[in-house]
Design a protein around this motif. Structure first.
Motif, mmCIF file in Angstrom:
data_model
loop_
_atom_site.group_PDB
_atom_site.id
_atom_site.type_symbol
_atom_site.label_atom_id
_atom_site.label_comp_id
_atom_site.label_asym_id
_atom_site.label_seq_id
_atom_site.Cartn_x
_atom_site.Cartn_y
_atom_site.Cartn_z
ATOM 1 N N ARG A 483 12.453 -33.455 -8.939
ATOM 2 C CA ARG A 483 13.227 -34.626 -9.360
ATOM 3 C C ARG A 483 14.697 -34.466 -8.960
ATOM 4 N NH1 ARG A 483 16.205 -35.825 -13.869
ATOM 5 N NH2 ARG A 483 16.289 -38.027 -14.497
ATOM 6 N N TYR A 484 15.236 -33.265 -9.157
ATOM 7 C CA TYR A 484 16.625 -32.990 -8.779
ATOM 8 C C TYR A 484 16.802 -33.208 -7.279
ATOM 9 C CZ TYR A 484 20.966 -30.396 -8.004
ATOM 10 O OH TYR A 484 22.239 -30.038 -7.628
ATOM 11 N N ASN A 485 15.840 -32.733 -6.491
ATOM 12 C CA ASN A 485 15.887 -32.886 -5.045
ATOM 13 C C ASN A 485 15.957 -34.357 -4.642
ATOM 14 O OD1 ASN A 485 13.566 -32.495 -2.336
ATOM 15 N ND2 ASN A 485 15.747 -32.091 -2.256
ATOM 16 N N VAL A 486 15.088 -35.160 -5.250
ATOM 17 C CA VAL A 486 15.048 -36.591 -4.941
ATOM 18 C C VAL A 486 16.368 -37.260 -5.304
ATOM 19 C CG1 VAL A 486 13.964 -38.771 -5.579
ATOM 20 C CG2 VAL A 486 12.537 -36.776 -5.139
ATOM 21 N N LEU A 487 16.869 -36.968 -6.498
ATOM 22 C CA LEU A 487 18.105 -37.611 -6.952
ATOM 23 C C LEU A 487 19.309 -37.161 -6.124
ATOM 24 C CD1 LEU A 487 17.623 -37.548 -10.846
ATOM 25 C CD2 LEU A 487 17.135 -39.401 -9.237
ATOM 26 N N GLN A 488 19.316 -35.890 -5.694
ATOM 27 C CA GLN A 488 20.416 -35.409 -4.860
ATOM 28 C C GLN A 488 20.403 -36.071 -3.488
ATOM 29 O OE1 GLN A 488 22.497 -34.032 -7.317
ATOM 30 N NE2 GLN A 488 23.166 -32.974 -5.489
ATOM 31 N N LEU A 489 19.221 -36.274 -2.925
ATOM 32 C CA LEU A 489 19.128 -36.961 -1.634
ATOM 33 C C LEU A 489 19.741 -38.353 -1.728
ATOM 34 C CD1 LEU A 489 15.514 -35.965 -0.486
ATOM 35 C CD2 LEU A 489 17.670 -35.227 0.557
ATOM 36 N N LEU A 541 7.307 -54.123 -2.449
ATOM 37 C CA LEU A 541 8.528 -53.348 -2.229
ATOM 38 C C LEU A 541 8.598 -52.859 -0.786
ATOM 39 C CD1 LEU A 541 11.079 -51.930 -3.273
ATOM 40 C CD2 LEU A 541 9.631 -50.021 -4.036
ATOM 41 N N LEU A 542 7.494 -52.336 -0.264
ATOM 42 C CA LEU A 542 7.463 -51.879 1.126
ATOM 43 C C LEU A 542 7.721 -53.035 2.090
ATOM 44 C CD1 LEU A 542 4.410 -49.457 0.844
ATOM 45 C CD2 LEU A 542 6.737 -48.772 1.475
ATOM 46 N N SER A 543 7.163 -54.189 1.775
ATOM 47 C CA SER A 543 7.391 -55.374 2.605
ATOM 48 C C SER A 543 8.844 -55.826 2.528
ATOM 49 C CB SER A 543 6.450 -56.498 2.157
ATOM 50 O OG SER A 543 6.547 -57.602 3.021
ATOM 51 N N ARG A 576 4.375 -43.305 4.346
ATOM 52 C CA ARG A 576 4.503 -42.171 5.275
ATOM 53 C C ARG A 576 4.801 -42.648 6.685
ATOM 54 N NH1 ARG A 576 -0.675 -39.048 2.646
ATOM 55 N NH2 ARG A 576 0.484 -37.968 0.989
ATOM 56 N N LYS A 577 4.242 -43.767 7.057
ATOM 57 C CA LYS A 577 4.480 -44.326 8.388
ATOM 58 C C LYS A 577 5.944 -44.720 8.565
ATOM 59 C CE LYS A 577 2.671 -48.143 11.238
ATOM 60 N NZ LYS A 577 1.665 -49.230 11.226
ATOM 61 N N LEU A 578 6.564 -45.220 7.504
ATOM 62 C CA LEU A 578 7.983 -45.548 7.561
ATOM 63 C C LEU A 578 8.831 -44.290 7.703
ATOM 64 C CD1 LEU A 578 8.481 -48.294 4.806
ATOM 65 C CD2 LEU A 578 8.382 -48.595 7.281
ATOM 66 N N GLY A 579 8.392 -43.180 7.087
ATOM 67 C CA GLY A 579 9.159 -41.945 7.148
ATOM 68 C C GLY A 579 9.342 -41.275 5.806
ATOM 69 N N CYS A 580 8.629 -41.755 4.782
ATOM 70 C CA CYS A 580 8.746 -41.148 3.449
ATOM 71 C C CYS A 580 7.890 -39.885 3.379
ATOM 72 C CB CYS A 580 8.274 -42.124 2.368
ATOM 73 S SG CYS A 580 9.222 -43.656 2.313
ATOM 74 N N SER A 581 8.489 -38.805 2.926
ATOM 75 C CA SER A 581 7.756 -37.553 2.748
ATOM 76 C C SER A 581 7.290 -37.484 1.302
ATOM 77 C CB SER A 581 8.664 -36.364 3.076
ATOM 78 O OG SER A 581 7.947 -35.161 3.026
ATOM 79 N N ILE A 582 6.027 -37.859 1.070
ATOM 80 C CA ILE A 582 5.496 -37.960 -0.295
ATOM 81 C C ILE A 582 4.196 -37.173 -0.398
ATOM 82 C CG2 ILE A 582 6.581 -40.133 -0.990
ATOM 83 C CD1 ILE A 582 4.139 -41.614 0.034
ATOM 84 N N PHE A 583 3.890 -36.708 -1.615
ATOM 85 C CA PHE A 583 2.762 -35.792 -1.801
ATOM 86 C C PHE A 583 1.796 -36.259 -2.891
ATOM 87 C CE2 PHE A 583 6.469 -33.518 -0.265
ATOM 88 C CZ PHE A 583 5.965 -32.979 0.904
ATOM 89 N N SER A 603 11.523 -42.202 -2.918
ATOM 90 C CA SER A 603 11.374 -41.914 -1.489
ATOM 91 C C SER A 603 11.534 -43.179 -0.655
ATOM 92 C CB SER A 603 10.005 -41.276 -1.211
ATOM 93 O OG SER A 603 9.908 -40.027 -1.846
ATOM 94 N N ILE A 604 10.977 -44.289 -1.147
ATOM 95 C CA ILE A 604 11.142 -45.568 -0.437
ATOM 96 C C ILE A 604 12.614 -45.978 -0.448
ATOM 97 C CG2 ILE A 604 10.539 -48.024 -0.443
ATOM 98 C CD1 ILE A 604 7.839 -47.187 -1.767
ATOM 99 N N MET A 605 13.266 -45.803 -1.593
ATOM 100 C CA MET A 605 14.689 -46.131 -1.726
ATOM 101 C C MET A 605 15.520 -45.280 -0.764
ATOM 102 S SD MET A 605 16.919 -45.846 -5.242
ATOM 103 C CE MET A 605 18.665 -46.252 -5.323
ATOM 104 N N HIS A 606 15.221 -43.981 -0.695
ATOM 105 C CA HIS A 606 15.969 -43.078 0.180
ATOM 106 C C HIS A 606 15.780 -43.466 1.636
ATOM 107 C CE1 HIS A 606 16.546 -39.157 2.402
ATOM 108 N NE2 HIS A 606 17.683 -39.297 1.768
ATOM 109 N N TRP A 607 14.542 -43.792 2.016
ATOM 110 C CA TRP A 607 14.292 -44.210 3.399
ATOM 111 C C TRP A 607 15.109 -45.457 3.726
ATOM 112 C CZ3 TRP A 607 12.627 -48.822 5.400
ATOM 113 C CH2 TRP A 607 12.443 -48.837 6.789
#
Length: 652
Positions: A483-489, A541-543, A576-583, A603-607
């Motif tokens: 979570r910290y990683n995501v928020l820092q990005l 959201l993706l659209s 993932r196709k857009l570029g989001c690294s999600i697990f 991840s979508i927001m960061h992308w």
């Protein structure tokens, strides 16, 4: 839509010395050093580079200063990023020479351009990859025009250029990883569409555990994942025969597939009376004796007495492959590969034998704790997500099980150093292998101390809990790290966040605003809103962030469980196709796992925030973009937003 470019260095030869993971980490260090004093000079580097693990651990400040002065005489010159990288390489070379490291086992720098790497792949390995592809994708409608591939040519490297074959190979390895509706499969793809396929492939490969930092042959083009897929107790409960009691079972469950395969091999070799223990798929099997004994136990009806009698290793290897042929098991390697001890191909050969004939009894003794409760399923899914996330960061050690492989604290320290460069005191850290238990506790105590510095909620968590493998506490810690990683990005994108801390509420408000501005009525009340289960909100959201991302003719209504799962699979592949690294898994969406829902949204927001302004303008007007930035910078916590904020203590 432009693809992810990453950090670009003007000198291509310098760029080729680093992976993107390393460049991002070093750029973060560089920016931090420059912020400290407002200006970074050559003379500052000797002291400030103590924060960098390799050169900080293995060179004293005096040694660094001397080497830097030899390289660049004027200590008052201001340092730009490229000079910083050159100095780092100079110091790293001296540090590695001292420790005896090389590029392979240090931080994995590429020492040659990508075009050179093509010629380092052995013909045997290429032939094996081609055989694997021809065998498993022979019936694919789209690829039938290109298959079978000729292993004597370089056609393989041409065919993979559009990304379609690699995406389909990932689905062979772990079925359902990529929703094939998301793959661009036109006969003639433009550069953007090819790049989308590559991005989808790489992010999906990370999500099934492939190593994609310095992409190489070690994952056998995803075939390795597939070949080892049955080497666990869930898929092959007969593996219980390899152990004697419940304690051994727990140990077996925590082993990586390669280790289980070795244990299986030694189990049968012991029955054959073979005295040696096989510990690897290279030097220990070069003479062929282990193979000959293994095949004699598994398929005595095809044995040849000459195999063990013959003295020439190459001749013995040929007889072994004839034996395997009669079993229907020969694939992936030649007699020369056995004698030369090619580890990848020998691993694949043994795994194929296991799949075809494992020699274990179908009568399985029952062990009660193998029955999986709902809580165990949830823990297993979260362990998987955190494990894949940690492995994607490019740490020195690949982990197979977070409850076992993090207990010495080293990988946790490496991960924390990537999340907040310079925060780890490497001088007091204990590097593996660590034999003394209290040294592991020291590492884990530093992990807990750093967690508290980063304002994690670590009530009643001590270093010894990590060493003891306390599952719930380890998961709680890992969730807060992710979570910290995501928020820092998100925070680091300062032109959007205005330098303020990003909260869960900001992410929620951003997502709702994007969907609302796109003209949709969908709304997310919180990250545990049960209405998210049908997937429609995330598709909208993706659209909204990329208007051509979603093909609405492929979307279901999300009424039945099957329709919800189809939408969830499509969402993950499109992201993932857009570029989001999600697990996350589709079940995390359909069951509304609030932790994974938060990481998906973030991840979508960061992308979206990384995209150039002109890219965003293709779907959303500049005034709307402005309102989004304002939403983040001026957001306030209302009741619904507060409800969305996931408790930081990470309770499972």
């Amino acid at each position: 839509m432009s693809g992810y470019v990453g950090i670009v260095v003007s000198d291509p030869s310098l760029q080729n010395q680093f992976t993107q993971v390393e460049l991002r980490s070093l750029k973060t260090h560089f920016m931090s050093m420059r912020r400290d004093s407002g200006k970074l000079t050559v003379g500052d580097l000797a002291s400030k580079m103590s924060r960098l693990k390799v050169v900080g651990e293995n060179l004293s400040e005096e040694e660094r200063a001397s080497l830097i002065q030899d390289y660049h005489r004027d200590l008052q010159d201001e340092v730009d990023f490229e000079l910083f990288l050159k100095v780092y390489l100079k110091l790293q070379a001296h540090a590695n020479a001292r420790t005896g490291s090389n590029a392979k086992n240090s931080s994995a720098f590429l020492k040659a351009a990508t075009t050179t790497l093509l010629h380092t792949i052995s013909e045997s390995e290429k032939a094996s990859y081609v055989a694997h592809i021809n065998n498993y994708l022979a019936g694919d409608e789209f690829l039938k025009k290109y298959l079978p591939i000729d292993s004597s040519s370089n056609d393989l490297f041409e065919i993979v250029k559009d990304g379609v074959l690699l995406c389909k190979l990932i689905n062979v390895a772990v079925p359902g990883t990529i929703d094939e509706r998301a793959i661009n499969t036109k006969r003639l793809l433009n550069p953007w569409e090819r790049n989308e396929n590559h991005t989808l492939c790489l992010n999906s490969a990370k999500a099934i555990g492939c190593t994609v930092v310095n992409i190489g042959t070690q994952d056998f083009i995803e075939g390795r994942i597939q070949l080892l897929a049955d080497l666990n107790l869930k898929k092959t409960p007969q593996l219980l025969q390899l152990v004697d009691d419940s304690k051994d079972v727990e140990e077996l469950m925590s082993l990586p597939p390669e280790k289980i395969l070795l244990r299986w091999m030694n189990f049968h070799l012991k029955k054959a009376g073979y005295k040696k223990i096989v510990t690897n798929f290279s030097s220990d099997i070069k003479d062929g004796e282990a193979y000959a004994n293994l095949l004699n136990v598994l398929a005595p009806e095809h044995s040849n007495p000459s195999t063990l009698a013959v003295k020439n290793p190459l001749q013995r290897a040929k007889l072994i492959l004839e034996h395997a042929d009669r079993m229907g098991c020969r694939r992936y390697l030649t007699a020369k590969d056995i004698v030369e001890g090619s580890p990848n191909l020998n691993l694949a050969f043994v795994a194929h034998i296991f799949q075809h004939r494992n020699g274990l009894s179908t009568q399985t003794k029952e062990i009660s704790f193998l029955e999986v409760s709902p809580d165990d399923t949830q823990i297993s899914r979260e362990e998987r997500a955190f494990r894949l996330w940690i492995n994607s960061l490019g740490n020195s050690t690949y982990i197979d099980n977070v409850f076992e492989d993090l207990r010495n604290g080293w990988v946790l320290l490496e991960t924390l150093d990537k999340l907040s460069p310079g925060i780890v005191n490497w001088k007091i850290a204990n590097k593996p292998p660590i034999k003394l238990p209290f040294r592991k506790v020291e590492n884990c105590n530093q992990v807990v101390k750093i967690g508290k510095q980063l304002k994690f909620s670590l009530v009643n968590i001590a270093g010894n809990d990590i060493v003891q493998g306390n599952k719930k506490l380890i998961l709680a810690l890992l969730w807060q790290m992710m979570r910290y990683n995501v928020l820092q990005l998100l925070k680091n994108l300062r032109f959007h966040s205005h330098g303020k801390e990003i909260t869960d509420a900001d992410i929620l408000q951003w997502a709702n605003a994007k969907v609302r501005i796109s003209g949709s009525q969908s709304h997310m009340n919180s990250f545990k809103d049960k209405s998210l289960a049908d997937g429609i909100f995330f598709l909208e959201l993706l659209s909204a962030v990329q208007p051509r991302a979603v093909n609405w003719s492929l979307v279901t209504k999300g009424v039945t469980d099957e329709e919800k799962k189809m939408n969830a699979t499509y969402i993950i592949s499109i992201a993932r196709k857009l570029g989001c690294s999600i697990f996350l898994l589709p079940e995390d969406i359909t069951e509304v796992n609030q932790k994974m829902i938060l990481t998906l949204t973030a991840s979508i927001m960061h992308w979206f925030m990384k995209q150039p302004v002109e890219e965003k303008a293709s779907g959303i007007s500049d005034s709307e973009n402005g309102s989004q930035s304002e939403t983040i910078s001026n957001s306030t916590l209302d009741d619904s937003a507060s409800d969305s904020s996931i408790e930081e203590n990470g309770n499972i």
